[in-house]
Design a protein around this motif. Structure first.
Motif, mmCIF file in Angstrom:
data_model
loop_
_atom_site.group_PDB
_atom_site.id
_atom_site.type_symbol
_atom_site.label_atom_id
_atom_site.label_comp_id
_atom_site.label_asym_id
_atom_site.label_seq_id
_atom_site.Cartn_x
_atom_site.Cartn_y
_atom_site.Cartn_z
ATOM 1 N N GLU A 58 78.225 49.545 2.974
ATOM 2 C CA GLU A 58 78.172 48.180 3.303
ATOM 3 C C GLU A 58 79.287 47.259 3.766
ATOM 4 O OE1 GLU A 58 76.635 44.383 0.821
ATOM 5 O OE2 GLU A 58 74.721 45.464 1.523
ATOM 6 N N LEU A 59 79.234 46.863 4.761
ATOM 7 C CA LEU A 59 80.510 46.216 5.424
ATOM 8 C C LEU A 59 80.446 44.898 4.698
ATOM 9 C CD1 LEU A 59 80.451 47.773 8.942
ATOM 10 C CD2 LEU A 59 82.180 48.249 7.375
ATOM 11 N N PRO A 60 81.590 44.136 5.098
ATOM 12 C CA PRO A 60 81.845 42.737 4.397
ATOM 13 C C PRO A 60 80.822 41.681 5.071
ATOM 14 C CG PRO A 60 84.157 43.616 4.821
ATOM 15 C CD PRO A 60 83.075 44.553 5.346
ATOM 16 N N ASP A 61 80.280 41.896 6.361
ATOM 17 C CA ASP A 61 79.468 41.198 6.770
ATOM 18 C C ASP A 61 77.934 41.457 6.534
ATOM 19 O OD1 ASP A 61 79.141 43.256 8.298
ATOM 20 O OD2 ASP A 61 78.714 42.480 10.473
ATOM 21 N N LYS A 62 77.731 42.496 5.508
ATOM 22 C CA LYS A 62 76.496 42.934 5.138
ATOM 23 C C LYS A 62 75.789 43.835 6.073
ATOM 24 C CE LYS A 62 76.846 40.341 1.485
ATOM 25 N NZ LYS A 62 77.348 41.000 0.134
ATOM 26 N N SER A 63 76.515 44.116 7.226
ATOM 27 C CA SER A 63 76.100 45.562 8.091
ATOM 28 C C SER A 63 76.210 46.593 7.313
ATOM 29 C CB SER A 63 77.120 45.550 9.323
ATOM 30 O OG SER A 63 76.694 44.123 10.018
ATOM 31 N N THR A 64 75.405 47.608 7.647
ATOM 32 C CA THR A 64 75.415 48.731 6.907
ATOM 33 C C THR A 64 75.696 49.931 8.078
ATOM 34 O OG1 THR A 64 73.667 48.255 5.490
ATOM 35 C CG2 THR A 64 73.892 50.523 5.808
#
Length: 336
Positions: A127-133
């Motif tokens: 999970e990336l910092p912007d909540k993208s996966t």
């Protein structure tokens, strides 16, 4: 309710046919179960690496251990070799911490950038910092800077990744590949295959809209759902066509899906995932096409199936040495 003991047996390929069918039926609709299976498989892979390490030349390996370190990077790289060295020199309770570290995808907190690596034979969800996966395929790497959430969101990909991008119209999301071209979106689901040894970059759109950008920053194509874009790195040509999305993205759920796929492409996929050299003898016709779906089968079971579907056979041949502590397995496919 499926017992955890049964799930572990399933991940090890040891459950009965009835148990396997029950679990796979649940996997289609139960996301928490898919997550559990994903994590267990990673731990099993780590345990196998630790078990292998005891046969290695420890002193020789130690002298070959690289000393280089990027002080400005925050790095998550858990390669097989690192785990083998760790298993030799670190106390068992510390190795337990490595298992937790590996399974939960914890990243160190230095200033600079982050690099995520999916070990050979494994797939990684992050999970990336912007909540993208992002899902990374075997041997793939993804890196991004610490200011990822400021301005445009940009990641660099080497290998293959499936992205589920959180929508943000004010902040485009860029996937930059090694040749300098980029995919950019604002919020969507798509797959990018950008291996160094391929002459092309392939983008498959699941939903939303994708823009493809050249190294100079010029938008050269837009993609619609259910289509794939192939960018030729040599002549810079772009081809867009309809595609089987499930076949192209099934890998993130642990599937090999082949739909009229030639043997040469299949062996390339298997070689990357299992870290094995697969050679095709000149006696084998190049026009064999295969249609199959594999989930839990190992490399030898897959090759056995292919051998039943065409007049071919596979043989183990002498391993190819990579260094004094590692040998890469080799298989050759011949005509029956």
């Amino acid at each position: 309710m499926i017992l955890e003991e049964t799930i572990i047996k399933y991940c090890n390929g040891q459950c009965t046919n009835e148990e396997k069918e029950a679990i796979e039926e649940r996997l289609e609709s139960d996301s928490s179960l898919r997550e559990q299976v994903f994590e267990i498989r990673k731990i099993i892979e780590l345990e196998r690496d630790i078990a292998e390490c005891r046969s290695y030349d420890v002193e020789g390996a130690f002298h070959k251990l690289p000393i280089k370190q990027k002080k400005t990077d925050r790095v998550l790289i858990l390669t097989r070799s690192m785990l083998k060295y760790a298993a030799m020199f670190i106390l068992p309770f510390v190795m337990g911490l490595f298992v937790m570290y590996y399974a939960k995808n914890i990243t160190s907190r230095d200033v600079g950038s982050t690099e995520i690596y999916a070990p050979i034979g494994a797939r990684l969800k992050y999970e990336l910092p912007d909540k993208s996966t992002v899902y990374l395929n075997s041997g793939s790497r993804l890196s991004f800077s610490t200011n990822f959430n400021h301005g445009k969101r940009k990641v660099k990909l080497k290998g293959e990744g499936y992205f589920e991008v959180t929508a943000n119209k004010r902040s485009p999301f860029y996937v930059e590949t090694e040749d300098g071209s980029s995919v950019y979106v604002y919020g969507t689901k798509f797959n990018v295959s950008a291996y160094s040894d391929d002459s092309f970059v392939e983008t498959v759109l699941v939903e939303g809209c994708v823009n493809y950008e050249s190294k100079s920053g010029k938008t050269i194509a837009k993609l619609k759902p259910g289509h794939r874009l192939v960018y030729n790195k040599l002549n810079h040509n772009v081809d867009i066509e309809k595609t089987n999305v499930e076949e192209k993205t099934g890998w993130r759920r642990g599937k090999f899906i082949f739909r009229n796929k030639p043997l040469s492409e299949i062996t390339k996929m298997l070689s990357r995932y299992y870290n094995i050299d697969i050679l095709i003898d000149s006696s084998v016709k190049q026009d064999y096409l295969f249609r199959a779906t594999f989930r839990q089968e190992n490399i030898y079971q897959i090759l056995d199936y292919l051998s039943l579907s065409a007049p071919i056979q596979w043989l183990n041949i002498e391993s190819k040495p990579i260094d004094s502590t590692d040998f890469r397995k080799r298989i050759i496919i011949k005509h029956k």
